[in-house]
Scaffold this motif. Structure first.
Motif, PDB file in Angstrom:
ATOM      1  N   TYR A  23       4.704  -8.597   5.148  1.00 57.99           N
ATOM      2  CA  TYR A  23       5.562  -8.356   4.076  1.00 57.99           C
ATOM      3  C   TYR A  23       6.958  -9.238   4.517  1.00 57.99           C
ATOM      4  O   TYR A  23       8.121  -8.824   3.956  1.00 57.99           O
ATOM      5  N   VAL A  58       8.839  -3.964  11.202  1.00 55.03           N
ATOM      6  CA  VAL A  58       9.834  -2.536  11.350  1.00 55.03           C
ATOM      7  C   VAL A  58       9.542  -1.957  12.715  1.00 55.03           C
ATOM      8  O   VAL A  58       8.715  -2.498  13.321  1.00 55.03           O
ATOM      9  N   CYS A  83      11.324   2.266   9.294  1.00 52.86           N
ATOM     10  CA  CYS A  83      10.569   2.740   7.960  1.00 52.86           C
ATOM     11  C   CYS A  83      10.507   4.138   7.807  1.00 52.86           C
ATOM     12  O   CYS A  83      10.406   4.953   8.725  1.00 52.86           O
ATOM     13  N   PRO A  84      11.199   4.402   6.653  1.00 55.50           N
ATOM     14  CA  PRO A  84      11.620   5.778   6.082  1.00 55.50           C
ATOM     15  C   PRO A  84      10.305   6.677   6.202  1.00 55.50           C
ATOM     16  O   PRO A  84      10.495   7.756   6.648  1.00 55.50           O
ATOM     17  N   MET A  85       9.276   6.178   6.060  1.00 58.57           N
ATOM     18  CA  MET A  85       8.022   6.969   6.297  1.00 58.57           C
ATOM     19  C   MET A  85       7.599   7.461   7.461  1.00 58.57           C
ATOM     20  O   MET A  85       7.488   8.749   7.714  1.00 58.57           O
ATOM     21  N   ASN A 111       2.441   4.284  11.083  1.00 55.45           N
ATOM     22  CA  ASN A 111       4.029   4.243  10.474  1.00 55.45           C
ATOM     23  C   ASN A 111       4.329   5.745  11.074  1.00 55.45           C
ATOM     24  O   ASN A 111       4.481   6.647  10.367  1.00 55.45           O
ATOM     25  N   CYS A 168       5.621   6.358   1.368  1.00 52.19           N
ATOM     26  CA  CYS A 168       6.582   5.096   1.453  1.00 52.19           C
ATOM     27  C   CYS A 168       7.383   5.103   0.182  1.00 52.19           C
ATOM     28  O   CYS A 168       6.762   5.101  -0.854  1.00 52.19           O
ATOM     29  N   PRO A 169       8.404   5.281   0.214  1.00 53.38           N
ATOM     30  CA  PRO A 169       9.423   5.217  -0.919  1.00 53.38           C
ATOM     31  C   PRO A 169       9.066   3.837  -1.785  1.00 53.38           C
ATOM     32  O   PRO A 169       9.024   3.832  -3.195  1.00 53.38           O
ATOM     33  N   THR A 170       8.634   2.623  -1.090  1.00 57.89           N
ATOM     34  CA  THR A 170       8.449   1.339  -1.930  1.00 57.89           C
ATOM     35  C   THR A 170       7.269   1.546  -2.790  1.00 57.89           C
ATOM     36  O   THR A 170       7.146   1.101  -4.040  1.00 57.89           O
ATOM     37  N   HIS A 171       6.345   2.061  -2.123  1.00 54.70           N
ATOM     38  CA  HIS A 171       4.961   1.980  -2.829  1.00 54.70           C
ATOM     39  C   HIS A 171       4.969   3.352  -3.882  1.00 54.70           C
ATOM     40  O   HIS A 171       4.425   3.518  -5.083  1.00 54.70           O
ATOM     41  N   GLU A 196      -0.958   3.374   0.086  1.00 53.70           N
ATOM     42  CA  GLU A 196       0.239   3.944  -0.021  1.00 53.70           C
ATOM     43  C   GLU A 196       0.469   4.255  -1.160  1.00 53.70           C
ATOM     44  O   GLU A 196       1.456   4.936  -1.459  1.00 53.70           O
ATOM     45  N   CYS A 256      10.249  -3.771   0.142  1.00 49.32           N
ATOM     46  CA  CYS A 256      10.646  -2.962   0.952  1.00 49.32           C
ATOM     47  C   CYS A 256      12.105  -3.366   1.618  1.00 49.32           C
ATOM     48  O   CYS A 256      11.805  -4.470   2.370  1.00 49.32           O
ATOM     49  N   MET A 259      11.994  -4.317   5.542  1.00 49.11           N
ATOM     50  CA  MET A 259      11.151  -5.579   5.862  1.00 49.11           C
ATOM     51  C   MET A 259      11.763  -6.905   5.563  1.00 49.11           C
ATOM     52  O   MET A 259      11.344  -7.839   6.115  1.00 49.11           O
TER      53      MET A 259
HETATM   54 FE1  SF4 Z   1       7.469   1.526   5.635  1.00 48.86          FE
HETATM   55 FE2  SF4 Z   1       6.872   1.379   3.038  1.00 48.86          FE
HETATM   56 FE3  SF4 Z   1       8.423  -0.437   4.124  1.00 48.86          FE
HETATM   57 FE4  SF4 Z   1       5.709  -0.253   4.723  1.00 48.86          FE
HETATM   58  S1  SF4 Z   1       6.565  -1.027   2.867  1.00 48.86           S
HETATM   59  S2  SF4 Z   1       7.441  -0.473   6.187  1.00 48.86           S
HETATM   60  S3  SF4 Z   1       5.485   1.988   4.597  1.00 48.86           S
HETATM   61  S4  SF4 Z   1       8.991   1.686   3.844  1.00 48.86           S
END
Ligand code: SF4
Ligand code: 13P
Length: 300
Positions: A23, A58, A83-85, A111, A168-171, A196, A256, A259
């Motif tokens: 990513y 990350v 990584c917020p997750m 993660n 995962c907030p992005t997914h 995710e 993300c 990333m």
């Molecule tokens: Fe974390 Fe989602 Fe970013 Fe992957 S895409 S690093 S799970 S926030």
């Protein structure tokens, strides 16, 4: 000398290995010695001769590299790339679930923090999650932190999966309505998404794959058009791998922010200053490393 040449020269002088997640920004992927998904990068980190690992990804990824390469210095160019997750589950949450399910084994998604890994029986990534769940000797599995990956694995196993509320907030932002919209624009395209994603999104996809498996799939398919339901950074590697395929990002906002924190400037500074060093507290290091190594042992 341009920045790219300066980074390559410094990396050579310092016997540094640059690893980049799929990513990362295109220019970071291009300069890296290896790109890959979480499993591939862990495997490379566990077996290499470099003195220094520069991890472009990350924090939990750099931390895993440090656990698997204890004799090497591991640095991450931006200490704020988290990584917020991984922050959605604390050691107390694991202890609480273990108390409620004393016969269960804890399979933790990579993660996650080293402190949570240290309380786990084994780690998994999105590439090997089902394999690890199937191979570990327990019928009841506590699977943290990602509720979507946990739900996806549950579809294919008879074991009981207990999970939490992580995501995962992005997914998670990518909805069924978004997928319907893009499918209507490209009815002839195959849809691949990351596990995710929300379950209703996974239900509509033709394939649910980790980023590494997406790359392997496009390398050998005859399909000509693919909607890519994950972070848009992966499209760079997909295009390099399969130039004849048209890749359509499922959404332009599939980004993300963490990333994208690392860039050529921060990578250069990080090599010059040997920053930012990633370390793991001695009290948890050994247990977290064992859980990660068990994953590598069972990933054959
Ligand atoms: Fe974390 Fe989602 Fe970013 Fe992957 S895409 S690093 S799970 S926030
Ligand atoms: P992969 O292991 O599939 O690369 O996934 C890592 C990740 O953070 C996905 O959001």
């Amino acid at each position: 000398m341009d920045l790219t040449a300066a980074i390559k020269k410094l990396a050579r002088e310092k016997n540094a290995l640059i690893l980049a997640h799929n990513y990362q920004r295109d220019e970071i992927q291009d300069i890296a010695d290896h790109t890959g998904d979480s499993l591939e990068l862990s495997q490379i980190a566990a077996k290499n001769d470099a003195e220094l690992i520069v991890f472009c990804g990350v924090h939990f990824m750099a931390e895993s590299a440090s656990l698997l390469s204890p004799d090497k210095k591991v640095i991450i160019p931006d200490p704020e790339a988290g990584c917020p997750m991984a922050e959605m589950v604390e050691p107390e949450d694991v202890l609480e679930l273990k108390k409620g399910h004393p016969g269960a084994k804890v399979v933790t998604y990579i993660n996650s923090s080293a402190a949570v890994k240290a309380l786990s029986d084994i780690i998994c990534t999105s590439s090997n999650a089902l394999k690890i769940v199937e191979r570990i000797d327990a019928d009841e599995i506590i699977f943290l932190p990602d509720k979507n990956l946990a739900g996806y694995v549950q579809r294919f196993t008879r074991k009981t999966i207990i999970t939490g509320k992580g995501f995962c907030p992005t997914h998670e932002r990518f909805s069924r309505a978004d997928l319907i919209f893009i499918k209507q624009k490209h009815p002839d395209a195959l849809v691949m998404v990351h596990p995710e994603c929300r379950p209703e999104v996974a239900d509509m996809a033709d394939m649910v794959l980790s980023t590494g498996r997406m790359v392997k799939f496009v390398a050998q398919t005859d399909v000509k058009k693919i909607i890519v339901g994950t972070e848009t950074g992966i499209i760079h590697k997909l295009k390099l791998t399969a130039p004849g395929i048209e890749f359509i990002p499922a959404s332009d906002s599939f980004i993300c922010p963490n990333m994208k924190k690392i860039n050529l400037n921060t990578l250069y500074r990080s090599l010059v200053n040997g920053e930012f060093v990633v370390t793991v507290d001695e009290s948890i290091r050994e247990k977290a490393r064992r859980a990660l190594e068990r994953m590598l042992e069972l990933s054959y």
